[in-house]
Design a protein around this motif. Structure first.
Motif, mmCIF file in Angstrom:
data_model
loop_
_atom_site.group_PDB
_atom_site.id
_atom_site.type_symbol
_atom_site.label_atom_id
_atom_site.label_comp_id
_atom_site.label_asym_id
_atom_site.label_seq_id
_atom_site.Cartn_x
_atom_site.Cartn_y
_atom_site.Cartn_z
ATOM 1 N N ASN A 524 34.772 53.967 32.651
ATOM 2 C CA ASN A 524 34.279 53.337 33.982
ATOM 3 C C ASN A 524 34.595 54.521 34.854
ATOM 4 N N SER A 525 33.808 54.385 35.820
ATOM 5 C CA SER A 525 33.365 55.075 37.117
ATOM 6 C C SER A 525 33.885 56.131 37.852
ATOM 7 N N HIS A 526 35.363 55.281 38.216
ATOM 8 C CA HIS A 526 36.904 55.308 39.381
ATOM 9 C C HIS A 526 37.762 55.660 38.600
ATOM 10 N N ASN A 527 38.823 56.761 38.894
ATOM 11 C CA ASN A 527 39.469 56.864 38.707
ATOM 12 C C ASN A 527 40.665 56.529 39.869
ATOM 13 N N LEU A 528 42.095 56.033 38.918
ATOM 14 C CA LEU A 528 42.918 56.053 40.526
ATOM 15 C C LEU A 528 44.437 55.601 39.473
ATOM 16 N N ALA A 529 45.666 56.449 40.406
ATOM 17 C CA ALA A 529 46.902 56.443 40.347
ATOM 18 C C ALA A 529 47.284 55.560 39.744
ATOM 19 N N LEU A 530 48.077 56.170 38.472
ATOM 20 C CA LEU A 530 48.964 54.868 37.111
ATOM 21 C C LEU A 530 49.373 54.391 37.913
ATOM 22 N N GLU A 531 49.451 52.453 37.864
ATOM 23 C CA GLU A 531 50.575 51.773 38.805
ATOM 24 C C GLU A 531 51.313 51.132 37.682
ATOM 25 N N SER A 532 52.551 50.237 38.128
ATOM 26 C CA SER A 532 52.818 48.985 37.049
ATOM 27 C C SER A 532 52.226 48.425 37.095
ATOM 28 N N PHE A 533 52.223 48.015 35.399
ATOM 29 C CA PHE A 533 51.655 46.668 34.808
ATOM 30 C C PHE A 533 51.742 45.607 35.671
ATOM 31 N N PRO A 534 51.017 44.661 36.576
ATOM 32 C CA PRO A 534 51.003 44.017 37.519
ATOM 33 C C PRO A 534 51.353 42.977 36.707
ATOM 34 N N THR A 535 52.397 42.231 37.261
ATOM 35 C CA THR A 535 53.070 40.852 37.029
ATOM 36 C C THR A 535 52.971 39.782 38.281
ATOM 37 N N GLU A 536 51.941 39.891 39.518
ATOM 38 C CA GLU A 536 51.495 38.795 39.504
ATOM 39 C C GLU A 536 49.637 39.036 39.924
ATOM 40 N N GLU A 537 48.840 37.886 40.467
ATOM 41 C CA GLU A 537 47.535 38.453 40.926
ATOM 42 C C GLU A 537 48.011 38.788 42.262
ATOM 43 N N ARG A 538 46.596 39.785 42.836
ATOM 44 C CA ARG A 538 46.245 40.802 44.035
ATOM 45 C C ARG A 538 46.146 39.512 44.778
ATOM 46 N N TYR A 539 45.995 39.796 46.387
ATOM 47 C CA TYR A 539 44.823 39.195 46.847
ATOM 48 C C TYR A 539 43.969 39.706 46.917
ATOM 49 N N ILE A 540 42.569 38.793 47.279
ATOM 50 C CA ILE A 540 41.104 39.413 47.125
ATOM 51 C C ILE A 540 40.888 39.092 47.782
ATOM 52 N N ARG A 541 40.043 39.696 48.427
ATOM 53 C CA ARG A 541 38.687 39.029 49.540
ATOM 54 C C ARG A 541 37.038 39.481 48.148
ATOM 55 N N LYS A 542 36.169 38.728 48.844
ATOM 56 C CA LYS A 542 34.492 38.529 48.137
ATOM 57 C C LYS A 542 33.587 38.774 48.967
ATOM 58 N N SER A 543 33.413 39.730 48.787
ATOM 59 C CA SER A 543 32.075 39.681 50.195
ATOM 60 C C SER A 543 30.971 38.700 49.211
ATOM 61 N N THR A 544 30.077 38.066 50.946
ATOM 62 C CA THR A 544 28.497 37.195 50.996
ATOM 63 C C THR A 544 27.966 38.406 50.863
ATOM 64 N N ILE A 545 27.264 37.443 50.786
ATOM 65 C CA ILE A 545 25.263 38.132 50.268
ATOM 66 C C ILE A 545 25.206 38.816 51.084
#
Length: 833
Positions: A524-545
């Protein structure tokens, strides 16, 4: 317990009543460690003395092994001894591991090195091995020392790595720390045979700190201890001349394996004439097996959930062909503004879906090594059997019938052929894999297969055509042996997914499958420092058209070369100051101009080139009112701080703290960003992350610059670091408001006394200059002031006609305004009025 710490007094339970005031035992030197380690506590120099020696290399192998064998037998007589042979097995009890991980979950990274984690563990009772509170506090302090040492030694560390380390340390302490804490004339003895790995090194130091004698016997020159215990503070070193491979731990001097010592499974058969010898490969190439085909996809999170029967190329019984996945999913795709949250939510959703399917294993940052009980299931003769070559290793393991068995010919054949394939592949891929290494790897794979294959393939499912094949998910750092186990799972018919959010996390696979023939790589195109495996869903925002359309328009309008800039558009960029050489009149004209309208401004290669001003004005004008009007106009510009009392910085650190800050420097003499963020003096935590990174980077730029009159030695570097880390909030705010293409923050200093600038003042002003701020120093006396600290070639010097002494600055509000305002820069260029 009391004998562990050598206490002279006992309470009614026989526990220690007096211990050392320090948090460590005393490391004792020996002229003959093989003799002195056997000495009881009462013969030690003090009751807290311990031995910790690492013996690296070997001279006379026969004599060396004889001495070790003799020592091993004598240590067993103390009844207070433990041997680690090439590894320290860690518990595989998933419930215990998960309970510990949950304990670490809310702990921030900084708490690993500031004592807060040890306090938390203490409050949870992890150090309460006795009713004696001082004794327990000693153990707590030992853990605190180890956590500090680990954090200090790691150049790059994240929370996941620290949690993994802390979990492993507590698991080992639970398994082994208590086993040897018993009454005895002898303090506990620990021998590690082989080259201990990094985490094992820290645990051995911990055992020494709580009162154990420790001896590391490592015939090779691979000494991880020298990187952990850099100054031999925790261990003594004996180094011999020869680097020898690590062999099995000797039980008898010059031991030779005889036929009567071998288990029945691996006894040699009578030698037959060549034409009558049986083939060494116990698997016939024509035996039926499950055929596994690598299936490739770019949408593994969805395709992994598709039933086998619905995949193209699938064939069921009697001779199955299984299209299965082995995917390395590296980095993070960018699909929206909340791409990080989307990534972790997709992992969380996949994990939940796989749990519902059943026959699913998830590994987080590693696969537990074989335990002592698992190793005991291997016939004892294997550890010392004189194998001639790899084929004999494979043959004897197959003869011993220690691989998983299901009484299902098809699947049992598949397991055997997979095992042979994995061992051959290991010998092919791993450089310098001698026969001993191959043998140890083979037995490790055997124990792992016995542990997991039964979980993945319940016997009931082998008689059916299941909808879903077993699934494996591995998240985080992976070792070479673990890669081969994952490949074995794949060859048995499992879908395997390896996930790491950084490109560096794929390094191990680059050795195993450089050409991506055995696995499928999704980079994939981006890198991110490794974090713990997720144990719950994260809040997310979606962009409109409409929002996305607006962003596309902004990318066109607000390009680097267009000249229109959004507020804080370049906060992730660096700055490169271009200090302008001007006349006095030009300085007054340019003073109020934003960076983007000054000459030499440009944006290039993720860097904003800021044309800034740095000048010193000596003396005063003949018309004193004109001088005061200039001062008023210059100091009333936006984001300007006027200083009339010097020195204007405060030294907010002690001499001891100054020298303690040396641990923040790298070997190259620069500031270590990971360490400084955890420093108690670090006060930038509340700032935006890009600004924090910017400030630390500018400190390193200043360290490497030649602005200063003083030579930049190690002591001066520490002064620079502590001055900038402890700067006053009012000074820091000048940097916080700096939107690089816009108004440039400024500092105007009126200096009319003989005793003026301090060294800290000079450091702060040099730092401002490297960031790109404007600096103006007015000195009516014409004395040397800032030029005592910063080389005059780096700023303009203007000399006015008259010199004045003790000229106090009047209230700016009382200074009358100028009769007419001078035209701005654009007005001059275009002749506007």
């Amino acid at each position: 317990m009391n004998q562990l710490f050598g206490s002279p007094g006992k309470n009614k339970e026989g526990e220690a009543t007096e211990i050392s005031n320090g948090n460590r035992t005393v490391l004792k030197q020996s002229n003959n460690i093989f003799k002195d380690i056997l000495s009881p506590l009462q013969e030690r120099g003090t009751k807290y003395d311990v031995y910790f020696y690492r013996i690296i290399g070997c001279d006379d192998e026969t004599e060396y092994l004889t001495r070790i064998t003799s020592l091993h037998q004598e240590l067993k007589l103390t009844d207070n001894y433990i041997l680690f042979d090439n590894s320290i097995p860690v518990s595989t009890d998933l419930s215990v591991i998960e309970r510990l991980r949950q304990l670490f979950k809310p702990v921030p990274l900084k708490d690993f090195s500031n004592g807060a984690l040890a306090n938390l563990l203490d409050s949870q009772g992890y150090f309460s091995l006795s009713s004696n509170s001082e004794l327990n506090r000693w153990i707590r302090n030992a853990f605190d020392t180890i956590f500090n040492l680990y954090i200090a030694n790691e150049f790059e560390i994240n929370l996941s790595m620290a949690v993994n380390f802390g979990t492993k340390l507590l698991l080992w302490f639970g398994d082994y720390g208590k086993k040897i804490l018993k009454k005895s004339p002898y303090n506990p003895k620990v021998i590690y045979w082989g080259s201990p790995k990094k985490h094992e090194v820290y645990y051995l130091i911990l055992m020494s700190l709580i009162g154990c004698d420790v001896l590391v016997l490592n015939t090779t020159f691979r000494d991880e201890l020298e990187f952990v215990d850099k100054n031999n503070e925790y261990s003594m070193l004996i180094k011999y001349s020869k680097d020898l491979p690590i062999r099995s731990f000797p039980e008898k001097a010059k031991k030779e394996v005889r036929e009567k010592d071998l288990p029945k499974a691996i006894k040699k058969e009578p030698e037959l004439p060549v034409d009558q010898q049986k083939p060494r490969d116990l698997i016939n190439l024509n035996d039926p097996i499950v055929i596994v085909k690598l299936k490739r996809t770019e949408t593994i999170f969805q395709e992994m959930l598709v039933p086998l029967k619905m995949r193209s190329g699938y064939i069921g019984h009697p001779y199955p062909i299984l299209p299965t996945y082995f995917v390395r999913y590296i980095g993070i795709p960018v699909s929206s503004d909340d791409w990080e949250a989307e990534y972790y939510n997709s992992l969380y959703d996949l994990d939940r879906s796989l749990q519902l399917l059943g026959n699913y294993l998830k590994f987080i940052d590693g696969i537990p090594a074989p335990s002592a009980d698992e190793n005991s299931s291997i016939p004892s003769g294997f550890s010392s059997y004189p194998f001639k070559d790899r084929s004999e290793v494979i043959e004897q393991i197959l003869r011993a019938e220690i691989l998983p068995q299901f009484n299902n010919e098809l699947f049992d054949n598949t397991i055997k052929k997979t095992f042979v394939e994995i061992v051959d592949l290991f010998a092919e891929k791993i450089k310098n894999a001698n026969l001993s290494i191959v043998s140890n790897f083979s037995l490790k794979i055997v124990t792992w297969l016995n542990r997991y294959v039964v979980q993945l393939f319940p016997k009931a499912s082998l008689s059916q055509n299941p909808d879903h094949n077993p699934k494996i998910l591995f998240h985080g750092q992976i070792k070479a042996h673990e890669v081969f186990l994952l490949y074995a799972f794949h060859r048995l018919g499992c879908d395997v997914l390896f996930v790491h959010s950084e490109k560096e996390g794929d390094k191990t696979f680059q050795i195993f499958d450089k050409d991506n023939e055995l696995t499928h790589l999704i980079q994939n195109s981006h890198n991110l420092a490794l974090e713990s495996f997720p144990t719950e869903e994260r809040y997310i925002r979606k962009s409109t058209i409409a929002y996305n359309a607006s962003k596309e328009i902004e990318e066109v309008i607000y390009g680097e070369d267009v000249g229109l800039f959004k507020p804080w558009q370049f906060e992730n960029y660096g700055t490169q100051p271009i200090t302008l050489k001007t006349t006095f009149d030009e300085l007054k004209i340019l003073w109020r101009e934003p960076a983007k309208l000054r000459p030499e401004f440009k944006i290039q290669n993720k860097k904003v080139y800021v044309p800034n001003l740095f000048a010193k004005i000596n003396g005063v004008s003949e018309d004193l009112n004109s001088y005061w009007q200039d001062l008023r106009n210059l100091s009333s510009a936006p984001n300007t701080k006027l200083v009339s009392g010097l020195p204007f910085t405060n030294v907010n650190y002690t001499k001891q703290e100054l020298y303690q800050a040396s641990y923040l420097l790298t070997d190259q003499g620069l500031l270590n960003e990971a360490k400084v963020i955890m420093s108690k003096h670090y006060k930038f935590n509340h700032l935006r992350a890009p600004l924090q990174h910017f400030l630390i980077g500018k400190i390193n730029e200043l360290i490497g610059s030649d602005l200063f009159v003083t030579a930049v030695d190690d002591k001066f570097k520490l002064k620079m670091i502590m001055t900038m880390l402890t700067m006053d909030d009012e000074i820091l705010k000048l940097i916080e408001v700096f939107d690089f293409p816009q108004e440039i923050p400024k500092i105007v200093i009126y200096d009319h006394k003989k005793q003026s600038f301090s060294e800290s003042d000079g450091i702060i002003l040099a730092y401002f200059n490297r960031i790109g701020l404007d600096i103006l120093v007015l000195t009516p006396t014409s004395y040397k002031t800032i030029d005592q600290y910063i080389k005059p070639c780096f700023f303009d010097l203007f000399q006015l006609p008259q010199v004045k002494f003790d000229l106090d600055m009047p209230s700016l509000a009382d200074i009358p305004g100028a009769s007419s305002q001078k035209p701005g820069l654009l007005s001059r260029f275009f002749h506007l009025r």
